[in-house]
Write a protein that holds these residues in place. Structure first.
Motif, PDB file in Angstrom:
ATOM      1  N   ALA A 218      60.973  57.472  92.407  1.00 39.58           N
ATOM      2  CA  ALA A 218      59.610  57.274  91.900  1.00 39.58           C
ATOM      3  C   ALA A 218      58.626  58.049  92.765  1.00 39.58           C
ATOM      4  N   ASP A 219      58.877  59.317  92.918  1.00 33.39           N
ATOM      5  CA  ASP A 219      58.071  60.204  93.759  1.00 33.39           C
ATOM      6  C   ASP A 219      57.093  60.943  92.850  1.00 33.39           C
ATOM      7  N   PRO A 220      55.802  60.647  92.938  1.00 37.88           N
ATOM      8  CA  PRO A 220      54.840  61.288  92.032  1.00 37.88           C
ATOM      9  C   PRO A 220      54.890  62.808  92.073  1.00 37.88           C
ATOM     10  N   SER A 221      55.133  63.373  93.255  1.00 46.88           N
ATOM     11  CA  SER A 221      55.170  64.835  93.341  1.00 46.88           C
ATOM     12  C   SER A 221      56.370  65.402  92.598  1.00 46.88           C
ATOM     13  N   LEU A 222      57.508  64.722  92.667  1.00 41.82           N
ATOM     14  CA  LEU A 222      58.692  65.170  91.938  1.00 41.82           C
ATOM     15  C   LEU A 222      58.469  65.061  90.433  1.00 41.82           C
ATOM     16  N   LEU A 223      57.931  63.928  89.996  1.00 37.94           N
ATOM     17  CA  LEU A 223      57.707  63.731  88.562  1.00 37.94           C
ATOM     18  C   LEU A 223      56.707  64.752  88.027  1.00 37.94           C
ATOM     19  N   LYS A 224      55.713  65.107  88.821  1.00 42.32           N
ATOM     20  CA  LYS A 224      54.751  66.128  88.398  1.00 42.32           C
ATOM     21  C   LYS A 224      55.433  67.491  88.268  1.00 42.32           C
ATOM     22  N   VAL A 225      56.315  67.819  89.211  1.00 43.05           N
ATOM     23  CA  VAL A 225      57.042  69.088  89.135  1.00 43.05           C
ATOM     24  C   VAL A 225      57.832  69.158  87.831  1.00 43.05           C
ATOM     25  N   LEU A 226      58.525  68.066  87.477  1.00 42.08           N
ATOM     26  CA  LEU A 226      59.329  68.061  86.253  1.00 42.08           C
ATOM     27  C   LEU A 226      58.441  68.150  85.017  1.00 42.08           C
ATOM     28  N   ALA A 227      57.363  67.381  84.997  1.00 42.06           N
ATOM     29  CA  ALA A 227      56.467  67.392  83.846  1.00 42.06           C
ATOM     30  C   ALA A 227      55.814  68.767  83.672  1.00 42.06           C
ATOM     31  N   ASP A 228      55.412  69.373  84.784  1.00 44.36           N
ATOM     32  CA  ASP A 228      54.790  70.701  84.706  1.00 44.36           C
ATOM     33  C   ASP A 228      55.781  71.735  84.176  1.00 44.36           C
ATOM     34  N   ALA A 229      57.051  71.620  84.594  1.00 43.63           N
ATOM     35  CA  ALA A 229      58.067  72.567  84.121  1.00 43.63           C
ATOM     36  C   ALA A 229      58.279  72.421  82.620  1.00 43.63           C
ATOM     37  N   VAL A 230      58.330  71.184  82.142  1.00 46.80           N
ATOM     38  CA  VAL A 230      58.501  70.961  80.703  1.00 46.80           C
ATOM     39  C   VAL A 230      57.307  71.517  79.941  1.00 46.80           C
ATOM     40  N   ARG A 231      56.091  71.264  80.435  1.00 43.09           N
ATOM     41  CA  ARG A 231      54.894  71.785  79.764  1.00 43.09           C
ATOM     42  C   ARG A 231      54.869  73.310  79.758  1.00 43.09           C
ATOM     43  N   ALA A 232      55.500  73.922  80.776  1.00 47.16           N
ATOM     44  CA  ALA A 232      55.550  75.388  80.849  1.00 47.16           C
ATOM     45  C   ALA A 232      56.613  75.979  79.931  1.00 47.16           C
ATOM     46  N   GLY A 233      57.335  75.113  79.217  1.00 44.05           N
ATOM     47  CA  GLY A 233      58.332  75.597  78.268  1.00 44.05           C
ATOM     48  C   GLY A 233      59.734  75.697  78.820  1.00 44.05           C
ATOM     49  N   LYS A 234      59.965  75.172  80.015  1.00 44.95           N
ATOM     50  CA  LYS A 234      61.308  75.200  80.584  1.00 44.95           C
ATOM     51  C   LYS A 234      62.112  74.029  80.010  1.00 44.95           C
TER      52      LYS A 234
END
Length: 281
Positions: A218-234
């Motif tokens: 439950a690491d906010p920085s990790l979850l943000k990295v994953l969410a940002d990658a998905v939003r970037a189309g990865k």
């Protein structure tokens, strides 16, 4: 009856040399010809150079697919090293979905002519190739396993493979392997989110091996990295680090953050099967 042999390399076709085991040209072809009956025709496609399976990749899967498709109606035996057998099994099973082909993978933990498992595995592959059921299978240690969900669970024992049940693959969007930068990443306690971010910056997508039935830190920085990658189309696809059982999003509150990122649910897919799914769909 026509058989097609695709010999990629691997332990099954090696012989002792002063420097240790090394591929020997003609060893597998000769053994297979001896195992076939007189009313059969063998067409051989031998990789040059022969490969250690650690070097097998998308271009080699395309070469195998081209050979298989150039011989419609023929039974196909693919001899291959064991280390990446699960990747090739998933690659052929998914890429050939719906084409009604029968392909038998075969390898061994000991080379032909050494009194080990090679002859028995090759004999089983020949027998399996004469059956009519379509699909991609592995002939190994007296068992015929569906190759789409292989797991190499032991690095030395003769009975080295298991198969995890996978959903029947639907016809893929792509029938060949294009240039894509994909990888399998494994979460571990204390892993810095910056490491995942750096890895994803170099990738078009990734399989993420998460905990249990679908939890992550439950690491906010990790979850943000994953969410940002998905939003970037990865494309990010989650699978379990457990060998069996698969994922069940929502089973634990600890997984809520992970699934809120938009990551795909790989269900019961093995990491190898999930990686191939990303490549073809």
């Amino acid at each position: 009856m026509q058989f097609v042999l695709i010999h990629t390399g691997g332990t099954i076709g090696m012989a002792e040399t002063p420097a240790g085991l090394a591929p020997e040209q003609g060893l597998v072809e000769t053994a297979l010809e001896a195992a076939l009956g007189p009313d059969t025709t063998l067409v051989s496609h031998v990789f040059d150079p022969l490969l250690d399976s650690a070097d097998v990749g998308p271009g080699h899967w395309n070469e195998m697919l081209d050979v298989i498709r150039s011989h419609p109606g023929a039974s196909v035996i693919v001899t291959h090293g064991t280390d990446t057998m699960a990747f090739t099994g998933a690659a052929l099973a998914q890429a050939l979905a719906g084409e009604e082909r029968r392909v038998i993978l075969c390898g061994s933990m000991h080379p032909l002519g050494t009194g080990g498992d090679a002859e028995e595995n090759l004999s089983l592959a020949v027998e399996a190739a004469t059956r009519t059921e379509s699909g991609v299978f592995l002939a190994f240690a007296g068992k015929l396993l569906e190759a789409g969900g292989l797991v190499k669970h032991h690095s030395h024992e003769v009975d080295a493979f298991r198969a995890q049940q996978q959903s029947s693959p639907s016809a893929p969007l792509h029938r060949r392997f294009a240039e894509r930068r994909l990888a399998i990443l494994t979460l571990s306690p204390g892993m810095p989110s910056a490491m995942i971010e750096a890895s994803l910056s170099q990738l078009d997508g990734a399989v993420l091996r998460v905990f249990g039935s679908g939890t992550a830190m439950a690491d906010p920085s990790l979850l943000k990295v994953l969410a940002d990658a998905v939003r970037a189309g990865k494309r990010l696809r989650a699978v379990s680090q457990c060998e069996a059982g698969g994922l069940a999003p929502g089973a634990y509150a600890a997984g809520a953050g992970l699934w809120s990122t938009g990551i795909e649910n790989g269900g019961a897919q093995t990491p190898e099967a999930a990686l191939i799914h990303l490549w073809l769909n």
